[in-house]
Design a protein around this motif. Structure first.
Motif, short mmCIF file in Angstrom:
data_model
loop_
_atom_site.label_atom_id
_atom_site.label_comp_id
_atom_site.label_asym_id
_atom_site.label_seq_id
_atom_site.Cartn_x
_atom_site.Cartn_y
_atom_site.Cartn_z
N GLU A 144 0.75 -1.24 -0.16
CA GLU A 144 -0.14 -0.21 0.01
C GLU A 144 0.91 1.18 0.13
O GLU A 144 2.01 1.21 0.53
CB GLU A 144 -1.07 -0.12 1.21
CG GLU A 144 -1.67 -1.09 1.43
CD GLU A 144 -1.47 -2.15 2.34
OE1 GLU A 144 -1.99 -2.95 2.94
OE2 GLU A 144 0.08 -2.27 2.46
N SER A 145 0.21 2.19 -0.43
CA SER A 145 0.95 3.76 -0.41
C SER A 145 -0.12 4.85 -0.64
O SER A 145 -1.15 4.54 -1.07
CB SER A 145 1.76 3.75 -1.64
OG SER A 145 1.36 3.64 -2.94
N LYS A 177 -5.47 3.08 10.07
CA LYS A 177 -4.51 2.42 9.00
C LYS A 177 -5.30 1.49 8.32
O LYS A 177 -6.11 0.75 8.62
CB LYS A 177 -3.41 1.53 9.90
CG LYS A 177 -2.23 1.12 9.11
CD LYS A 177 -1.25 0.46 10.03
CE LYS A 177 0.18 0.42 9.38
NZ LYS A 177 1.06 -0.29 10.13
N THR A 219 -1.27 1.35 5.39
CA THR A 219 -0.73 2.79 4.80
C THR A 219 -1.49 3.70 6.19
O THR A 219 -2.98 3.51 6.31
CB THR A 219 -0.79 3.29 3.58
OG1 THR A 219 -0.18 4.64 3.71
CG2 THR A 219 -2.18 3.21 3.04
#
Length: 122
Positions: free
Chosen positions: A6-7, A93, A116
């Motif tokens: 993830e980003s 998150k 993330t």
């Protein structure tokens, strides 16, 4: 070996937007998998946010459906979560998950990313 990364998380003000990305590898073929986003706030259980498989989508609630958009680029094996009109209660998150069934239960997703962080300031 399945890998989900993830980003796109970060700090945003109330009413702002973010786009999260989940880059997948090892899913064969990736287009047949259901991809989901879950989130977990401090002190709370992980909860389903949204998922996509083919042309079908599931959402946590009408409120999420009105503000969040899940999409995928199968060619790039990437799933996106566009989050608009963010609220402080969206702070959590956010985790990407992959499974073979489109579902709201985390039990249906054996593959998970590391998450993330999304923080919405009031």
């Amino acid at each position: 070996q399945v890998q989900l990364v993830e980003s796109g998380g970060g700090l945003v003000q109330t009413g702002g937007s973010l786009r999260l990305s989940c880059a997948a590898s090892g899913l064969t073929p990736s287009s047949t998998y259901a991809m989901a986003w879950f989130r977990q706030a401090p002190g709370k259980e992980r909860e389903f946010v949204t998922a996509i498989r083919g042309g079908l989508r599931l959402y946590l609630s009408d409120d999420v459906k009105d503000r969040f958009i899940i999409s995928r680029d199968s060619a790039k094996e990437t799933v996106f979560l566009r989050m608009n009109s963010l609220k402080p209660e969206d702070t959590a998150k956010y985790y990407c998950a992959a499974g073979t069934r489109l579902a709201r239960s985390s039990d249906e997703y054996p593959n998970w990313g590391q998450g993330t962080q999304v923080t919405v300031s009031s």
